[in-house]
Design a protein around this motif. Structure first.
Motif: not given
Length: 775
Positions: A273-282, A318-330
């Motif tokens: 899968k592809k990775l969407i990641s970043g931070t979630i924070s206050l 503040s923490k890093v999150y990782n979401l794994y998803v199939p190919d997609g543009s939306g």
């Protein structure tokens, strides 16, 4: 002689086959086509009895099914041999034989004794895992289902060869290019009849072999083959085999055909899968409301959704999150919170910052690669804080006062439940709501001493939402507002009897204070011997309250419903005086009960008559529904009565229970008691009582006679009928009966005097020869 007999039979059978009368039975297995089961000479026993029977088919009592149990071409039994059980069954009789194919060989003979009969199916069973565990002998080969098996009519010895059906293998490699950690998978093969799964496969070096043993599929069908990851959300799972590569959906898979052989080169390449990641924070400058805060992160596009749970702490806001998803543009990425007042429950990533509106979310494209810069901050709600307090220095009672403080506009609302503690007059509150315009602050309470609702107004708390002061909450803007509960007003007073009187019996009262918007009530009792009772009712501050007093039990000598007026108690609502409670309590709202007017007189029977039994006559007050009752004793000719009326002009009447002696209802008239209300004389009690309003009971008139059968005939069985008389002033009925031999039956009807009565009989029973209704 016996050999000649067998020769004759063979010739006759050949003759019939040539001319289409008999068809040889042919059995074809899955591996050998055209093996034939035919009648054998060994069917016939060399006995004199059989010679006498001749061509009768049932002369063969124990035919034999025999042949070979054969392994497919290229297969041989293992060194320990291969055990097979053969069965012949027609539902009522089942015969079996155990066969062993010796090690290294590919067939063995069998012989199975059966009885003659029709509808036989032949099948095998084996526990050897290399072959189908059970198969049936069919018209075109071995079949899996009994419903497709050949049905054999067994009248003679029969030769049937049984070929075992081998299992098939689907195998290949499971490949995971670039895999750096050990991952576990299973591979599934599924057809319209079977579902099989491999052992658990561990991929720690990029590839591993798999193998699945499956039954051969039917021609024209096949297996879909897929892999599934075990506890690994970083890969596409499931992944279906197709000639063009791994597919995500079963309807895009290619069927794998193993009807005639194994499939041993079926490689499956695991898709990452592809990775969407970043931070979630206050948000900046905002602290956690508790020691931890649980956040769920989502990425969603169409039917594809990925989520992960994140816990923020005071040490790690503040923490890093990782979401794994199939190919997609939306893809939309958002957070979700549950039961956290300080933050919006949902917030969506956008290029301008986190937004609460899903329609304004930014779309994430991962077709060309991962996205690792999708940062989201929780959206703070705005805080409305202050105190909720009691008015005029009042203190909360021993159990305190529960209050709900609410902030709301047309789109959003928030609330906080607080308790004003015992002997305190205020409590702090904080309500969180999204930024917006047109907010109103209000309270709710169930405490009976305060209005159930009140709305903040810059000058004072108000009862009407339309009078509330509105306010806006912009970005990073909080409010401090105070709201005061509105104390209810006490409306109180006395209910008093007229001067100089004492209550003869207990009377119940209900006081209602109402202005259409708010209502307060009180229920009190005036006990025997008392001349007054106090009441009090709570209502909200307001104007034009009408105070009403109702007698709910006893007290029939007083007007049932009266109203407060500054000039005194009135019984007409239009004369009631509204009271104003906006300035405070309203004591001294007193009632003096109003006595009803008395209508007195005598009710008597005609001269020379006395009442044959105790009888009641009554009057029902049309104004309040109360019933007044008087008794005239048995043996008496008259009785005095007193009826009670509200002041006014009334039609006076009496009523009695249904009887055959007196008319049940009569009206007062100066000329004497009358039957019609239109002929009554009105009685005026506007200014005082009325006496001498006398009645004389009106006797009913008698209609009597006989009911006869026509032409003097006598009844030949029991007959009954109903005789009726009806006029404008009333009606009466009488049942008459005829016993066998009766020619007539008497009837008597008592009716009010009148000149328009019709007489008839109806409802005749007991005879079908009589007309059922005649006048």
């Amino acid at each position: 002689m016996k050999r000649q007999f067998k020769t004759v039979v063979s010739v006759l059978l050949c003759f019939l086959m040539i001319f289409g009368q008999l068809t040889p039975m042919t059995a074809t297995t899955g591996m050998e086509q055209g093996s034939q089961a035919s009648v054998s000479d060994s069917v016939y026993n060399n006995t004199a009895d059989n010679e006498k029977v001749g061509l009768a088919a049932n002369s063969v009592s124990n035919p034999v099914i025999s042949g070979e149990v054969i392994l497919p071409a290229g297969y041989t039994a293992p060194a320990s041999g291969l055990s097979v059980n053969l069965y012949a069954s027609n539902g009522t009789s089942t015969q079996s034989v155990a066969v062993n194919i010796p090690g290294g060989l590919n067939k063995a003979n069998y012989s199975l004794n059966v009885t003659t009969g029709s509808g036989y199916v032949i099948y095998y069973q084996t526990s050897n895992a290399s072959y189908m565990g059970s198969m049936y002998y069919g018209y075109q080969g071995m079949v899996r289902n009994k419903s497709s098996a050949a049905l054999l009519n067994i009248t003679d010895d029969m030769a049937v060869n049984i070929t075992l059906t081998p299992m098939r293998k689907i195998s290949g490699k499971l490949i995971f290019p670039g895999n750096t950690t050990a991952s576990t998978f299973k591979v599934y093969a599924v057809s319209d009849m079977d579902s099989r799964v491999s052992d658990t496969i561990t991929l720690d070096k990029g590839e591993a072999e798999y193998s699945i043993i499956v039954p051969p599929n039917s021609v024209g069908s096949g297996y879909t083959v897929r892999y599934e990851a075990i506890n690994d959300n970083t890969v596409i799972s499931p992944g279906y085999y197709s000639f063009s590569g791994i597919q995500r959906f079963a309807n895009m898979a290619n069927l794998i055909d193993v009807s005639s052989g194994d499939k041993t080169d079926l490689n499956l390449e695991v898709q990452k899968k592809k990775l969407i990641s970043g931070t979630i924070s206050l948000p900046e400058g905002v602290a956690l409301p508790a020691s931890t805060l649980n956040v769920t992160m989502y990425a969603s596009y169409g039917s594809d959704t990925s989520k992960v749970d994140i816990t923020l702490t005071k040490d790690s806001p503040s923490k890093v999150y990782n979401l794994y998803v199939p190919d997609g543009s939306g893809y939309k990425v958002w957070y979700q919170l549950s039961n956290v007042e300080q933050f919006m429950p949902n917030g969506y990533y956008s290029s301008i910052g986190t937004v609460s509106d899903s329609a304004k979310a930014g779309l994430i494209n991962v077709i060309n690669g991962d996205r690792t810069d999708v940062n989201i901050k929780l959206i703070s709600k705005r805080a409305v804080s202050g105190i909720v307090k009691l008015p005029n220095g009042l203190k909360a009672p021993a159990d305190g006062i529960d209050v709900t403080v609410r902030v709301a506009n047309s789109s959003n609302s928030g609330s906080a439940n607080v308790k004003i503690k015992p002997d305190s007059d205020f409590e702090n509150f904080t309500v969180y709501v999204p930024e917006g315009i047109g907010y109103k602050l209000s309270y709710e309470t169930k405490n009976v001493n305060y209005t159930p609702n009140g709305f903040y107004n810059i000058s004072k708390t108000v009862l009407d939402s339309n009078s509330a002061t509105t306010f806006d909450l912009g970005s990073n803007e909080d409010k401090t507002l105070n709201i005061t509960l509105i104390a209810k007003r006490l409306v109180s007073g006395k209910i008093q009897l007229p001067s100089g009187t004492v209550q003869d019996d207990e009377v119940d009262y209900k006081i209602t204070v109402s202005n259409g918007s708010d209502t307060g009530t009180a229920e009190v009792k005036m006990l025997t011997g008392e001349s007054s009772v106090s009441y009090s009712a709570l209502v909200a501050p307001g104007t034009n309250y009408i105070v009403q007093c109702d007698i709910t039990k006893a007290g029939i000598t007083y007007i049932k419903t009266t109203y407060y007026s500054a000039a005194g108690t009135v019984y007409n609502r239009s004369f009631a005086k509204g009271i104003d409670t906006t300035a405070g309590n309203q004591p001294g709202i007193d009632f003096v009960l109003l006595e009803k007017r008395k209508v007195r007189g005598t009710v008597s029977l005609p001269e020379n008559m006395t009442m044959p039994y105790d009888a009641y006559f009554t009057y029902t007050d049309k104004d309040d529904g109360r019933v007044y009752k008087t008794i005239i004793k048995q043996g008496s000719r008259s009785a005095d009565y007193t009826f009670y009326y509200n002041p006014g002009v009334h039609t006076v009447y009496y009523e009695m229970s249904p009887n055959n002696l007196m008319v049940e209802k009569g009206y007062y008239s100066k000329t004497g008691t009358v039957l019609d209300e239109s002929a009554a004389t009105p009685v005026d009690v506007t200014t005082g009582d009325a006496v001498g309003v006398d009645f004389v009971f009106i006797l009913k008139k008698i209609i009597s006679g006989k009911v006869m059968l026509q032409d003097g005939k006598a009844a030949d069985s029991y007959i009954s009928a109903l005789v009726k008389a009806r006029g404008a002033r009333g009606e009466a009925t009488c049942n008459v009966t005829f016993s066998q031999g009766d020619k007539e039956a008497s009837y008597t009807l008592a009716v009010p005097p009148g000149s328009d009565y019709k007489l008839w009989y109806e409802n005749v029973t007991g005879s079908s020869n009589l007309i059922t209704k005649m006048f």
